[in-house]
Design a protein around this motif. Structure first.
Motif, short mmCIF file in Angstrom:
data_model
loop_
_atom_site.label_atom_id
_atom_site.label_comp_id
_atom_site.label_asym_id
_atom_site.label_seq_id
_atom_site.Cartn_x
_atom_site.Cartn_y
_atom_site.Cartn_z
N SER A 1 6.46 14.80 -1.48
CA SER A 1 5.98 13.97 -2.60
C SER A 1 4.51 13.65 -2.43
O SER A 1 3.73 13.67 -3.39
CB SER A 1 6.77 12.67 -2.69
N TYR B 1 1.66 14.77 -5.01
CA TYR B 1 0.91 13.68 -5.64
C TYR B 1 -0.57 14.06 -5.83
O TYR B 1 -1.27 13.49 -6.66
CB TYR B 1 1.03 12.45 -4.73
N LYS C 1 5.88 6.76 -12.51
CA LYS C 1 6.21 7.09 -11.12
C LYS C 1 5.15 8.06 -10.62
O LYS C 1 4.83 9.03 -11.31
CB LYS C 1 7.57 7.77 -11.06
N PHE C 2 4.68 7.82 -9.41
CA PHE C 2 3.73 8.73 -8.79
C PHE C 2 2.56 9.09 -9.72
O PHE C 2 2.19 10.25 -9.82
CB PHE C 2 4.42 10.00 -8.30
N GLU D 1 4.82 4.41 -4.20
CA GLU D 1 6.22 4.73 -3.95
C GLU D 1 6.48 5.00 -2.47
O GLU D 1 7.62 4.96 -2.01
CB GLU D 1 6.64 5.95 -4.78
N GLN E 1 7.46 1.43 4.17
CA GLN E 1 7.90 2.41 3.18
C GLN E 1 9.33 2.14 2.73
O GLN E 1 9.63 2.20 1.57
CB GLN E 1 7.83 3.82 3.74
N SER F 1 9.33 -0.84 0.52
CA SER F 1 8.79 -0.66 -0.83
C SER F 1 9.70 0.24 -1.67
O SER F 1 9.70 0.17 -2.89
CB SER F 1 7.37 -0.13 -0.79
N ASP F 2 10.48 1.09 -1.01
CA ASP F 2 11.41 1.92 -1.77
C ASP F 2 12.55 1.08 -2.33
O ASP F 2 13.13 1.40 -3.35
CB ASP F 2 12.01 3.00 -0.87
N LYS G 1 8.14 -4.01 -4.76
CA LYS G 1 7.65 -2.89 -5.53
C LYS G 1 7.70 -3.20 -7.03
O LYS G 1 6.79 -2.91 -7.78
CB LYS G 1 8.50 -1.67 -5.24
N SER H 1 4.19 -2.54 -8.80
CA SER H 1 3.94 -1.46 -9.74
C SER H 1 4.48 -1.79 -11.12
O SER H 1 3.93 -1.40 -12.12
CB SER H 1 4.54 -0.16 -9.22
#
Ligand SMILES: *[C@@H]1O[C@H](CO)[C@@H](O)[C@H](O)[C@H]1NC(C)=O
Ligand SMILES: *[C@@H]1O[C@H](CO)[C@@H](O)[C@H](O)[C@H]1NC(C)=O
Ligand SMILES: *[C@@H]1O[C@H](CO)[C@@H](O)[C@H](O)[C@H]1NC(C)=O
Ligand SMILES: *[C@@H]1O[C@H](CO)[C@@H](O)[C@H](O)[C@H]1NC(C)=O
Ligand SMILES: *[C@@H]1O[C@H](CO)[C@@H](O)[C@H](O)[C@H]1NC(C)=O
Ligand SMILES: *[C@@H]1O[C@H](CO)[C@@H](O)[C@H](O)[C@H]1NC(C)=O
Length: 391
Positions: free
Chosen positions: A248, A252, A281-282, A327, A361, A364-365, A370, A374
């Motif tokens: 990913s 990105y 997303k992304f 993400e 990580q 935040s997932d 998150k 975001s």
């Protein structure tokens, strides 16, 4: 959470005051008002012709309705070929309804975007417009092998002398536009390797992302490549990512559109990437900061420092930081960082990234952090885009 609505309101008000992303015409928006052209409109976007049309001034777009589009769709041509056929429908000149009915000597040849791609030989990128008796106007590709010609139906929108959008009765075609084209001949990773993006090219291959980059080449591809030195400093963090996370992160850095420096400078706003798998997303934000063009994720801000390869449909830029998606990496929360600052050199991927370890990580997932980070930003940006659309 109580101050949340107030912050949202304030931010959206501020953003609504900013000028919309682009002041020029937007073919997608023009056609969206007419549902009978939704298929044609959809394919303009898929083939990236919409961006090309918006970039140009003095242009005519010949749209066909959904029924007429089925002739083209039923041929099951690859997207690359559909791009060529549809590019015959975009003239590099302005033909409003009045001009169409006042063609001197009764007929004229006009150059199309298919001609401008350089893929057309001789006159095959030209369309013959004939003004017949009784106000009838006909269109045919100059080399259309005796196929029936299209007729003018009506004007859809005119912005003299920027863009004229007209409806014609059927798809224009030529054997050359429909000719099968060879697959991509550019090898993205080997081209980049030769130009100082060796490490990132190697990551594209090792992460298993190469096929995705190659598949997107036909329709246009922009790659933002962190320089070898920048990437070297980032490797310890990269190694901490899961295999899916690694892929990913690499994806990105690719955008499935050819974006020249000029387009980037004028297309301030959200950009989807090859890693995008849903709304907001992304993605990241492109911003023209005077001389520089910056790429802002919720975690870091990178600056474009040069062009590595520019061979349409591929363009590769060098950037001074690794783009860290929210993400995968914790967005900058408060300025009260854990005193780790300054530990990393100038090549490091931004001060805010220093806390982005594996634990963050996971958090935040999964976590609501998150949502706050975001979710808020995309809600505001969403409002902003809706606002611009209404202006
Ligand atoms: C054009 O309009 C469409 C639909 O309103 C929008 O999604 C797109 O972002 C716009 N493009 C530009 C360059 O403003
Ligand atoms: C356009 O096509 C018509 C009909 O085939 C032909 O008579 C005319 O000469 C053509 N015009 C040009 C400029 O080639
Ligand atoms: C045509 O484009 C120019 C420059 O982008 C703009 O100033 C002008 O208002 C546009 N004309 C119309 C009719 O929209
Ligand atoms: C591109 O070139 C690299 C190195 O020469 C090679 O490993 C890779 O398989 C090539 N990719 C494609 C899609 O041909
Ligand atoms: C990698 O993950 C480990 C375990 O979570 C952590 O201790 C370490 O600091 C991380 N390294 C980097 C460079 O983020
Ligand atoms: C959320 O965390 C749990 C364990 O902490 C894990 O099993 C699960 O896969 C995570 N979900 C997502 C979407 O990452």
């Amino acid at each position: 959470m109580q101050t949340f609505p107030a912050v949202l309101l304030l931010l959206s008000l501020l953003l609504l005051l900013l000028p919309p992303p682009s002041a020029a015409h937007n073919i997608t928006r023009i056609l969206a008002k007419h549902p009978e052209f939704s298929t044609f409109n959809h394919y303009l976007t898929l083939t990236h012709l919409a961006a090309e049309i918006n970039r140009r001034e003095t242009i005519t777009v010949c749209a066909v309705d959904n029924a007429a589009m089925s002739d083209l769709i039923s041929k099951q041509l690859p997207l690359f070929t559909i791009h060529n056929v549809l590019s015959l429908h975009v003239f590099a000149d302005y033909f409003g309804s009045k001009k169409l009915h006042q063609i001197t000597k009764g007929s004229t040849l006009t150059a199309t975007l298919f001609q401008a791609t350089g893929k057309a030989d001789g006159t095959s990128g030209y369309v013959n417009i004939t003004d017949l008796k009784g106000g009838k106007v006909e269109f045919g590709a100059e080399e259309n092998d005796g196929q029936p010609r299209a007729t003018y139906v009506k004007s859809i929108d005119e912005m003299p002398y920027n863009i004229s959008v007209i409806q014609i009765s059927r798809i224009l075609t030529s054997s050359e536009a429909e000719a099968p084209t060879p697959g991509p001949t550019l090898n993205v990773t080997s081209l980049m390797s030769k130009q100082g993006c060796k490490s990132f090219a190697a990551l594209i291959i090792s992460s298993g992302a190469e096929d995705t980059f190659t598949e997107n080449l036909d329709g246009g591809l922009t790659v933002f490549c962190p320089s070898d030195a920048v990437l070297a400093a980032f490797m310890p963090k990269y190694k901490n990512l899961t295999a899916a996370g690694k892929q990913s992160l690499v994806l990105y850095h690719g955008v499935p559109v050819y974006q020249s420096m000029q387009t980037l400078k004028s297309s301030n706003g959200l950009m989807n990437t090859l890693a995008t798998d849903g709304a907001s997303k992304f993605d990241f934000t492109v911003q023209d900061d005077g001389e520089d063009v910056t790429l802002k994720t919720k975690v870091t801000t990178a600056t474009i420092t040069g062009i590595v390869v520019d061979q349409e449909p591929l363009i590769v830029y060098k950037i001074d930081k690794v783009l860290l998606p929210a993400e995968l990496f914790k967005p900058a929360a408060a300025p009260v960082a854990k005193g780790k600052k300054g530990e990393e050199g100038a090549e490091a991927p931004g001060p805010d990234a220093s806390d982005a370890d594996a634990a963050d990580q996971t958090a935040s997932d999964n976590g609501s952090g998150k949502l706050y980070g975001s979710g808020l930003v995309s809600a505001v940006l969403g409002l902003w885009l809706v606002g611009s659309g209404l202006l």
